[in-house]
Design a protein around this motif. Sequence first.
Motif, PDB file in Angstrom:
ATOM      1  N   ILE A 274      -8.183  -1.717 -27.896  1.00  0.00           N
ATOM      2  CA  ILE A 274      -7.059  -1.692 -28.355  1.00  0.00           C
ATOM      3  C   ILE A 274      -6.360  -0.241 -28.148  1.00  0.00           C
ATOM      4  N   VAL A 275      -5.390  -0.109 -27.476  1.00  0.00           N
ATOM      5  CA  VAL A 275      -4.919   1.262 -26.886  1.00  0.00           C
ATOM      6  C   VAL A 275      -3.451   1.402 -27.734  1.00  0.00           C
ATOM      7  N   THR A 276      -3.428   2.766 -28.338  1.00  0.00           N
ATOM      8  CA  THR A 276      -2.573   3.081 -29.302  1.00  0.00           C
ATOM      9  C   THR A 276      -1.910   4.396 -28.827  1.00  0.00           C
ATOM     10  N   VAL A 277      -0.610   4.288 -28.433  1.00  0.00           N
ATOM     11  CA  VAL A 277       0.141   5.670 -28.208  1.00  0.00           C
ATOM     12  C   VAL A 277       0.511   6.061 -29.367  1.00  0.00           C
ATOM     13  N   VAL A 278      -0.195   7.410 -29.732  1.00  0.00           N
ATOM     14  CA  VAL A 278       0.065   8.047 -31.018  1.00  0.00           C
ATOM     15  C   VAL A 278       1.329   8.817 -30.850  1.00  0.00           C
ATOM     16  N   GLY A 279       1.436   9.565 -29.820  1.00  0.00           N
ATOM     17  CA  GLY A 279       2.894  10.229 -29.700  1.00  0.00           C
ATOM     18  C   GLY A 279       2.803  11.207 -28.347  1.00  0.00           C
ATOM     19  N   VAL A 280       3.995  11.815 -28.371  1.00  0.00           N
ATOM     20  CA  VAL A 280       4.130  12.752 -27.333  1.00  0.00           C
ATOM     21  C   VAL A 280       4.139  14.117 -27.866  1.00  0.00           C
ATOM     22  N   SER A 281       3.496  15.272 -27.330  1.00  0.00           N
ATOM     23  CA  SER A 281       3.772  16.474 -27.885  1.00  0.00           C
ATOM     24  C   SER A 281       3.677  17.541 -26.851  1.00  0.00           C
ATOM     25  N   GLY A 282       4.026  18.768 -27.076  1.00  0.00           N
ATOM     26  CA  GLY A 282       4.422  19.536 -25.963  1.00  0.00           C
ATOM     27  C   GLY A 282       5.369  20.719 -25.987  1.00  0.00           C
ATOM     28  N   GLY A 283       5.920  20.989 -24.961  1.00  0.00           N
ATOM     29  CA  GLY A 283       7.203  21.770 -24.734  1.00  0.00           C
ATOM     30  C   GLY A 283       7.016  22.991 -24.063  1.00  0.00           C
ATOM     31  N   THR A 284       5.613  23.070 -23.568  1.00  0.00           N
ATOM     32  CA  THR A 284       5.558  24.233 -22.536  1.00  0.00           C
ATOM     33  C   THR A 284       6.251  24.127 -21.489  1.00  0.00           C
ATOM     34  N   THR A 285       6.810  25.314 -21.021  1.00  0.00           N
ATOM     35  CA  THR A 285       7.906  25.195 -19.896  1.00  0.00           C
ATOM     36  C   THR A 285       7.241  25.215 -18.651  1.00  0.00           C
ATOM     37  N   ALA A 286       7.502  24.318 -17.820  1.00  0.00           N
ATOM     38  CA  ALA A 286       6.892  24.400 -16.390  1.00  0.00           C
ATOM     39  C   ALA A 286       7.045  25.304 -15.298  1.00  0.00           C
ATOM     40  N   ALA A 334      11.755  20.496 -16.936  1.00  0.00           N
ATOM     41  CA  ALA A 334      11.029  21.766 -16.702  1.00  0.00           C
ATOM     42  C   ALA A 334       9.972  22.027 -17.684  1.00  0.00           C
ATOM     43  N   THR A 335       9.321  21.008 -18.500  1.00  0.00           N
ATOM     44  CA  THR A 335       8.442  21.375 -19.358  1.00  0.00           C
ATOM     45  C   THR A 335       7.416  20.343 -19.149  1.00  0.00           C
ATOM     46  N   ILE A 336       6.081  20.719 -20.031  1.00  0.00           N
ATOM     47  CA  ILE A 336       4.802  20.134 -19.832  1.00  0.00           C
ATOM     48  C   ILE A 336       4.542  19.405 -21.202  1.00  0.00           C
ATOM     49  N   GLN A 337       4.680  17.877 -21.199  1.00  0.00           N
ATOM     50  CA  GLN A 337       4.353  17.063 -22.198  1.00  0.00           C
ATOM     51  C   GLN A 337       2.710  16.568 -22.131  1.00  0.00           C
ATOM     52  N   THR A 338       2.468  16.017 -23.439  1.00  0.00           N
ATOM     53  CA  THR A 338       0.911  15.578 -23.525  1.00  0.00           C
ATOM     54  C   THR A 338       1.133  14.323 -24.249  1.00  0.00           C
ATOM     55  N   LEU A 339       0.589  13.251 -23.748  1.00  0.00           N
ATOM     56  CA  LEU A 339       0.761  12.127 -24.126  1.00  0.00           C
ATOM     57  C   LEU A 339      -0.739  11.722 -24.812  1.00  0.00           C
ATOM     58  N   ASP A 340      -0.723  11.591 -26.254  1.00  0.00           N
ATOM     59  CA  ASP A 340      -1.903  11.240 -26.831  1.00  0.00           C
ATOM     60  C   ASP A 340      -2.122   9.626 -27.169  1.00  0.00           C
ATOM     61  N   LEU A 341      -3.521   9.298 -26.841  1.00  0.00           N
ATOM     62  CA  LEU A 341      -3.697   7.865 -26.877  1.00  0.00           C
ATOM     63  C   LEU A 341      -4.933   7.757 -27.810  1.00  0.00           C
ATOM     64  N   GLU A 342      -5.116   6.670 -28.525  1.00  0.00           N
ATOM     65  CA  GLU A 342      -6.358   6.293 -29.200  1.00  0.00           C
ATOM     66  C   GLU A 342      -6.738   5.016 -28.904  1.00  0.00           C
ATOM     67  N   ILE A 343      -8.060   4.820 -28.375  1.00  0.00           N
ATOM     68  CA  ILE A 343      -8.689   3.508 -27.946  1.00  0.00           C
ATOM     69  C   ILE A 343      -9.800   3.223 -28.674  1.00  0.00           C
ATOM     70  N   ALA A 344      -9.499   2.054 -29.701  1.00  0.00           N
ATOM     71  CA  ALA A 344     -10.474   1.422 -30.224  1.00  0.00           C
ATOM     72  C   ALA A 344     -11.260   0.388 -29.645  1.00  0.00           C
ATOM     73  N   TYR A 345     -12.571   0.298 -29.669  1.00  0.00           N
ATOM     74  CA  TYR A 345     -13.436  -0.922 -28.957  1.00  0.00           C
ATOM     75  C   TYR A 345     -14.690  -0.882 -29.580  1.00  0.00           C
ATOM     76  N   ASN A 346     -15.271  -2.095 -29.278  1.00  0.00           N
ATOM     77  CA  ASN A 346     -16.613  -2.406 -29.835  1.00  0.00           C
ATOM     78  C   ASN A 346     -17.578  -1.830 -28.752  1.00  0.00           C
ATOM     79  N   ASN A 347     -18.657  -1.155 -29.041  1.00  0.00           N
ATOM     80  CA  ASN A 347     -19.589  -0.576 -28.013  1.00  0.00           C
ATOM     81  C   ASN A 347     -20.715  -1.656 -27.815  1.00  0.00           C
ATOM     82  N   ALA A 348     -21.609  -1.119 -27.387  1.00  0.00           N
ATOM     83  CA  ALA A 348     -22.781  -2.301 -26.770  1.00  0.00           C
ATOM     84  C   ALA A 348     -23.572  -2.725 -27.964  1.00  0.00           C
ATOM     85  N   TYR A 349     -23.430  -2.136 -29.225  1.00  0.00           N
ATOM     86  CA  TYR A 349     -24.067  -2.745 -30.365  1.00  0.00           C
ATOM     87  C   TYR A 349     -23.269  -3.536 -31.141  1.00  0.00           C
ATOM     88  N   GLY A 350     -21.862  -3.710 -30.728  1.00  0.00           N
ATOM     89  CA  GLY A 350     -20.742  -4.176 -31.455  1.00  0.00           C
ATOM     90  C   GLY A 350     -20.169  -3.462 -32.493  1.00  0.00           C
TER      91      GLY A 350
END
Length: 721
Positions: A274-286, A334-350
């Motif tokens: 499951i992928v969740t878009v946490v939000g967008v942060s930044g504001g650094t000028t390009a 003319a700014t640089i933004q950062t998109l924050d993602l959170e990915i939840a998954y079951n690994n090889a052990y479940g």
Amino acid sequence: MTEQGRNNLREKYGIVPFSFFEGCVSELTRREVPRRHTIIAKSKQSRKSFNSFLSFGLYPSLISVVAYFVLFTTFGVNAFAQSSNSSPPTAIPISVQTDRAPSFLEAYWTEDSISTSTSTTNNSKKEIGPGEGTSTLAIVFVNRGRTDITGVTGYLTLPPGFRAIEGENNVTSPNIAVASYDSIIKAGDTFTMYFTMDVLPQAKVGPYTSDLTLSYSKILEVGQISASMMIPFRLTGKVILDTTLLNQNLTAGSPNPLQILIKNDGTANATGAIVTVVGVSGGTTASNSTSDGRSVNGSATTTVDSETFSIGNIPAGRSVLITPIIYPDYSSGATIQTLDLEIAYNNAYGIRTDSDYSIGMIVAPNPPESVLSINPAIMSTTSSSQSYVANDNKNNATETEDEINENPIQLTAGRLENLRFSITNNGSLPLTDIVFSLSSGTNSVKILGDSRWRVDHMAPLANFPMSTTVYAAEDVINTPTEFEVNADYIERGQSKTDTLNIGAYVDGQIRIRTYDLDINYVGDAPNLVGNLLNEGNTVALFTTIELFNPAVEAESSQSNLNKSLVTGPSQQQYLGDLSENSPLPFSIPLSIDSDLPAGDYPVSLNVTYSDNLRMAHGLLLNDTVVYEGQPSTSSNNDSNNDPFTFVSGISGIFPMVIIVIIVIIVGLFLIRRRNKKKKGEKLSAKITSTGRHSDSNSVSKVTDEDSDFFLDDSSSRKNKP
């Protein structure tokens, strides 16, 4: 010889091979026999002494065994503690014990390396994939016996793809991993042993089974106990997720669908992702300026639609695509933004695993508004220079026209060209006081006509056509060029400037003609020969030529110009590249009727070639050739029917006679040399035989009695049962 005599000789010489007495025996050999007999006697005496030593050494061994049991009873189990070794020690097998051996519970990969008796937690389990290198396999056991045990040592036989680390835990074999557990394990308790090994790249993800030998001791009991069992374990593989933004540039003030590629670069499947878009942060000028250093609030300037994506399974080596929609505010340009993602998954052990990822984005600067556009027009002339096109090449001509229409700005080097284009007002407001200026992007293309135009008024969607004369030099053939149009105008009372570019392609000229047509005979076959000349300024590629045979009407006149020189089909010939100002010869076999009269005949040649853009062209070249009729064959017949003369016969046989004479002389020389060699060999053989006869007289013989003894001894051996 009597039996008594033979026995005396046996005691004197011992047993020697029968072949020793074949023929004659040298004096040195006879002296060697008694010495060997003495050595054999001494060897027998040594063996007797050794047997006596073994008999006397038995008593100390028995005393040592009795002392071992006395010491063990006195000091207990700690007096004989076992140390870890890389191979299982000799111990009492579990089959002769009445108690149960430790049993296998589970096996997993971990980062721990110290043997413990605590329970397993999910945090201690680790994913391991092929080529991981040094890894630790934890194996959990339970003491099912009725008594406490201690001093446990495990010897795990590794399958292919795994290798033990020699020198660690007293490992000496690359196929056996060793682990030990020194604490006391109470009855019913679990304990974990850690086997360190190298996971090689050739290992495969999946289940494995290995042999394990446990060696341990019971508290207050004597001896070591060994137990063997099969240990199943699994190379789990590893989940490695990576995120990639396919389009990083955003446009301010409009929705931007972001295509985010989530790829599993590992060797295990990620399930329930499951992928969740946490939000967008930044504001650094390009931009390069750092004057204000302002910080833009991500939630205020950029909003996200569709924040959660249920992906499910991401197989190893596969990828999935999600497309959240981002709305950058107009002020975030003319700014640089950062998109924050959170990915939840079951690994090889479940086990549920959460990972955070950050993706950088660039909000493009707000572009200046441009309402003008430039449109190229079809050129008034093209680079085609063919005068005649055959009927079977009409398709090629049509294709060439379509290509030129798709790219109309095509200039021909070496001549004046009329460049046409138009400017359109795509805005909703009229433009006034417009000034257009045209400039060339290279010095090899010059503008010879007008280069500046003034327009008082342009209504919305209005079109203003322009044309001028340009010239391209030959040094820019087969290269692109560019023209720049600068526009200064007034819109809403404000002065604005716009720059438009238009590209063009410079091609060369190809003009092909024939000259020096003639009919030559190769043997008895007539050939149409001549030359092709390219009078243009660029090369004609992949040139071919073919003799064209037009249909002749039945009611044509008897003039040779209306007759066809060729009666059969002609095969197309490949000539290669036809360079400019360089003739290219050709030769075409002809099929001419024998009764065709001499005279001038028309010839049509179909020539095909490709230009620098690999566009095919066809040319039909018409010319006239002089036919002088069939050549006389009397000279050939005279040369073939010349009578045989004595001189001509001798001239043909004489070289062969000389060769035969040379062969005979060489053969006689070799035979004579061989006879001399044989005579020398016979003489050497006689000399050798004479020397041997004289040496044989000096060799001493074995006595008749001794020879009889060895002969009888051999025969007596053969007669023994």
